[in-house]
Enzyme design. Sequence first.
Site, PDB file in Angstrom:
ATOM      1  N   GLU A 180       0.992  -1.312   0.243  1.00 55.06           N
ATOM      2  CA  GLU A 180      -0.122  -0.019  -0.010  1.00 55.06           C
ATOM      3  C   GLU A 180       0.751   1.132  -0.018  1.00 55.06           C
ATOM      4  O   GLU A 180       0.465   2.314   0.373  1.00 55.06           O
ATOM      5  CB  GLU A 180      -0.803   0.393   1.133  1.00 55.06           C
ATOM      6  CG  GLU A 180      -1.980  -1.368   1.276  1.00 55.06           C
ATOM      7  CD  GLU A 180      -2.625  -0.960   0.429  1.00 55.06           C
ATOM      8  OE1 GLU A 180      -4.002   0.201   0.484  1.00 55.06           O
ATOM      9  OE2 GLU A 180      -3.846  -1.857   0.034  1.00 55.06           O
ATOM     10  N   HIS A 255      -3.643   1.816   8.035  1.00 54.02           N
ATOM     11  CA  HIS A 255      -2.478   1.541   6.951  1.00 54.02           C
ATOM     12  C   HIS A 255      -1.707   2.288   8.441  1.00 54.02           C
ATOM     13  O   HIS A 255      -2.382   2.845   9.415  1.00 54.02           O
ATOM     14  CB  HIS A 255      -2.388   2.805   6.121  1.00 54.02           C
ATOM     15  CG  HIS A 255      -2.901   2.549   4.666  1.00 54.02           C
ATOM     16  ND1 HIS A 255      -3.808   3.305   4.175  1.00 54.02           N
ATOM     17  CD2 HIS A 255      -2.723   1.348   3.894  1.00 54.02           C
ATOM     18  CE1 HIS A 255      -4.159   2.250   3.094  1.00 54.02           C
ATOM     19  NE2 HIS A 255      -3.629   1.643   2.905  1.00 54.02           N
ATOM     20  N   CYS A 374      -2.561  11.376   3.942  1.00 54.86           N
ATOM     21  CA  CYS A 374      -3.403  10.207   2.362  1.00 54.86           C
ATOM     22  C   CYS A 374      -3.214  10.914   1.810  1.00 54.86           C
ATOM     23  O   CYS A 374      -3.153  10.094   0.696  1.00 54.86           O
ATOM     24  CB  CYS A 374      -4.243   9.615   2.927  1.00 54.86           C
ATOM     25  SG  CYS A 374      -4.605   8.939   5.041  1.00 54.86           S
TER      26      CYS A 374
HETATM   27  O1  SUG Z   1      -7.547   2.948   1.184  1.00 56.07           O
HETATM   28  N1  SUG Z   1     -10.700   4.929   1.120  1.00 56.07           N
HETATM   29  C1  SUG Z   1      -9.303   4.548   1.380  1.00 56.07           C
HETATM   30  C2  SUG Z   1      -8.229   5.629   1.922  1.00 56.07           C
HETATM   31  C3  SUG Z   1      -6.619   5.695   1.606  1.00 56.07           C
HETATM   32  C4  SUG Z   1      -6.476   6.315   2.838  1.00 56.07           C
HETATM   33  N2  SUG Z   1      -5.072   6.389   2.455  1.00 56.07           N
HETATM   34  C5  SUG Z   1      -4.025   6.566   3.550  1.00 56.07           C
HETATM   35  N3  SUG Z   1      -4.280   6.199   4.605  1.00 56.07           N
HETATM   36  N4  SUG Z   1      -3.077   7.045   3.745  1.00 56.07           N
HETATM   37  C6  SUG Z   1      -8.391   3.251   1.130  1.00 56.07           C
HETATM   38  O2  SUG Z   1      -9.445   3.071   2.784  1.00 56.07           O
HETATM   39  C7  SUG Z   1     -12.664   4.482   0.356  1.00 56.07           C
HETATM   40  C8  SUG Z   1     -13.903   3.932  -0.851  1.00 56.07           C
HETATM   41  C9  SUG Z   1     -14.982   4.465  -0.381  1.00 56.07           C
HETATM   42  O3  SUG Z   1     -15.532   3.556  -0.051  1.00 56.07           O
HETATM   43  O4  SUG Z   1     -15.792   4.673  -1.795  1.00 56.07           O
HETATM   44  C10 SUG Z   1     -10.753   4.224   0.026  1.00 56.07           C
HETATM   45  O5  SUG Z   1     -11.180   3.535  -0.780  1.00 56.07           O
END
Ligand code: SUG
Length: 451
Positions: A180, A255, A374
């Site tokens: 990731e 994460h 993020c």
């Molecule tokens: O991968 N949310 C992302 C959020 C990522 C956050 N990034 C970091 N922590 N670096 C994920 O969980 C949600 C999309 C939705 O539900 O429509 C989503 O993919």
Amino acid sequence: MSTIDITSVREVNFDGLVGPTHNYSGLAVGNVASMSHGGLVSSPKEGALQGLLKMKSLMDAGYAQGVLPPQQRPDISALRDLGFSGSNSDVLARAAKEAPQLLRAVCSASSMWTANAGTITPSMDAPDSRVHFTPANLQSSFHRYLEPQTTGRVLQAIFRNEQHFAHHPVLPATPAFADEGAANHTRLCGEYGEPGVHLFVYGRQAFGGEKEPKRYPARQTLEASQAVARQHGLTDAQTVFAQQHPDAIDAGVFHNDVIAVGNGPVLLYHEMAFLDEEGTLDALRAKMASPLIPVRVPVEAVSMEDAVASYLFNSQLLSNPDGTMTLVVPGECQEREAVWRTIQDSLLAGNNPISDVIVKDVKQSMRNGGGPACLRLRVALSEAERAALTGRVLLTDALYDELTAWVERHYRDCLAPDDLADPQLAEESLAALDELTQLLNIGSVYPFQLG
Ligand code: SUG
């Protein structure tokens, strides 16, 4: 091999632009915000403007700010690969009827969270003195698995100069190498130009390993982190691999950057961040050339629930020329009393370089589990490397104005789940992205442009 003027090295934060199809689909298992906001009406326009305002205020405060484009969505060719056929409208209509969860996935604007775009090793730490990039495979969820190909093209378009930049293949998209990106990677050092130690945090081991989360998936494997380190030529003396606490993952910390943030010599973390807290700090201390400054937040000060709801640890920790640091927190930190008190009483008043806090409203992204950290991919670059970038990707007042006007022109105010099947949305999105690549001057990066 290039020579690096280490005094000119600066961290550039490349923020992902929120895409025109930004929506709430409840797609991310283990991400509490995404799971609880699925089905809400989103505002792509507000989301994109919030992101741009964050970039602009950090640029105005003197930080180097870059921008990365969103991806082509809906990804209609992904639906075609899954057996939907006919015209684009037919494909969208059939997917909406027969597999709405797939339609939602191919519409996600999740590439906005560029901390997951890939892992970067700056040139000071690489054996060939180039900046190294590996796009993350994001194989843990279907909607994010759709990102790496275009991410790779975008990174290669911007960091094109081979004298300065080296690009590696995405790791095999299979659970053993679940990756990731920078969300689970932190470079710690003294000054940016000095050699750094790379902290890779993983959730599980593919081969062996004992403790794993029980409720939610661990999205990063040790084997993936090790492979990225190998690709970049990092040695044992430059790396620390630490397991994330499985209980934290089960509490919604999908994460490492939801529970820890580091920059320069400072590691701000919650006591539940690492399975072996002392061992992790000791390993960092043993390898770092400058003294580590750990800033520990105990559970008595901030509960896991508060940490996950406020995203305190998903703040950006930015270095200032005078040696102090600024914490860029999401507005949600002000809404939780214990969190705000901790920021004031222990972080700002504590014996550490953090001297200032900036509060930013990124609510559109936060409702999907994406905070300030993020939304950005950190790339430490020397002056020569910054000069070797291709395209118009470093934010200026003029670029900010143009991007804002572009959003105002192309983005919808509201997007409800039922709107995702609207063929008009797909058309609007392509028109917007085509114009964007011209505005950023990065050439053709999207499948529809490549034919
Ligand atoms: O991968 N949310 C992302 C959020 C990522 C956050 N990034 C970091 N922590 N670096 C994920 O969980 C949600 C999309 C939705 O539900 O429509 C989503 O993919």
